[in-house]
Design an enzyme around this catalytic site. Sequence first.
Site, PDB file in Angstrom:
ATOM      1  N   ILE A  28      93.376  90.234 -18.639  1.00 23.25           N
ATOM      2  CA  ILE A  28      93.482  90.843 -17.725  1.00 23.25           C
ATOM      3  C   ILE A  28      95.284  90.382 -17.162  1.00 23.25           C
ATOM      4  O   ILE A  28      96.366  90.867 -16.439  1.00 23.25           O
ATOM      5  CB  ILE A  28      92.773  90.317 -16.770  1.00 23.25           C
ATOM      6  N   VAL A  57      98.235  91.731 -18.961  1.00 18.22           N
ATOM      7  CA  VAL A  57      98.229  93.432 -18.812  1.00 18.22           C
ATOM      8  C   VAL A  57      99.140  93.258 -18.110  1.00 18.22           C
ATOM      9  O   VAL A  57     100.281  94.011 -17.291  1.00 18.22           O
ATOM     10  CB  VAL A  57      97.646  93.847 -18.243  1.00 18.22           C
ATOM     11  N   GLU A  58      98.450  92.328 -16.467  1.00 21.11           N
ATOM     12  CA  GLU A  58      99.257  92.265 -15.367  1.00 21.11           C
ATOM     13  C   GLU A  58     100.651  91.781 -15.102  1.00 21.11           C
ATOM     14  O   GLU A  58     101.561  91.649 -14.531  1.00 21.11           O
ATOM     15  CB  GLU A  58      98.576  91.353 -14.562  1.00 21.11           C
ATOM     16  N   THR A  59     100.835  90.501 -15.860  1.00 22.99           N
ATOM     17  CA  THR A  59     102.100  89.914 -16.018  1.00 22.99           C
ATOM     18  C   THR A  59     102.470  89.301 -16.965  1.00 22.99           C
ATOM     19  O   THR A  59     103.412  88.200 -17.210  1.00 22.99           O
ATOM     20  CB  THR A  59     102.618  88.598 -15.101  1.00 22.99           C
ATOM     21  N   TYR A  82      93.518 101.593 -17.477  1.00 29.85           N
ATOM     22  CA  TYR A  82      94.019  99.634 -17.114  1.00 29.85           C
ATOM     23  C   TYR A  82      92.749  99.059 -18.105  1.00 29.85           C
ATOM     24  O   TYR A  82      92.910  98.842 -18.062  1.00 29.85           O
ATOM     25  CB  TYR A  82      93.937  99.655 -15.651  1.00 29.85           C
TER      26      TYR A  82
END
Length: 246
Positions: free
Chosen positions: A30, A33-35, A220
């Site tokens: 997570i 994927v986010e940052t 996602y």
Amino acid sequence: GGINFGNEHAAALAKAEQEFGVPMSIIVAIIGVETSYGRNTGKYRVLDALTTLAFYYPPRADFFRSELENFLLLTRDEHLDPRLPTGSYAGAMGLPQFMPSSFRAWAVDFDHNGKRDIWGNPVDAIGSAANYLAQHGWQRNQPIALPVADAAVNATHVSEKVQLVRTVAQYRALGVRTLDAAPDDLSAVLLGYEDKTAKEYWLGFQNFYVITRYNRSPKYALAVVQLAEAIAAARATSTAGGSQTP
């Protein structure tokens, strides 16, 4: 990148997995994927982004006004200058990209230093992401998603939304077959994805649904699952070869 992040923060990830029941590979995926593990957390001032969206974007003005209120409250409560925090163009913040309301509800001070810092403290970011998933119904030691054997019957039963509408047994009665064993009584949803050359099908379970509470896109959620699987596989290979991976 996930292996490097995991190696660097192995203790925090292990603690989060034990406390919240969320596998470390999912937490790492997570944040990846986010940052990209904190390399791209956003450069917009959160105050500016939320003010613009709250008053100059009518389709979602109510939502962003609420988030602006939550942002001002969190900066008061956390003793932050509201002019300083940065994030995405939509006001998502830090390594896990929490909106202000999510920060106030689920961010944690995971290293117990008196601050909830998801911008510069990966330990707090790890604990906060794990807590978010746990509070939204993550089931410890339960499957997330399984691929389904390609069959014409699948297309008939695909869901456009991630809603757990049937059990595995009910899907099997319709002719849907997972490639790996899954308990009959698990609630599930059948999802279809376009591959490069064909369509592939997956059964998502409660933990897959929980990932979509973080981001509602089924794409996602599958990206997180597949990245987590790749990270776990790489960790296993590295460990077998003598590397000190977490």
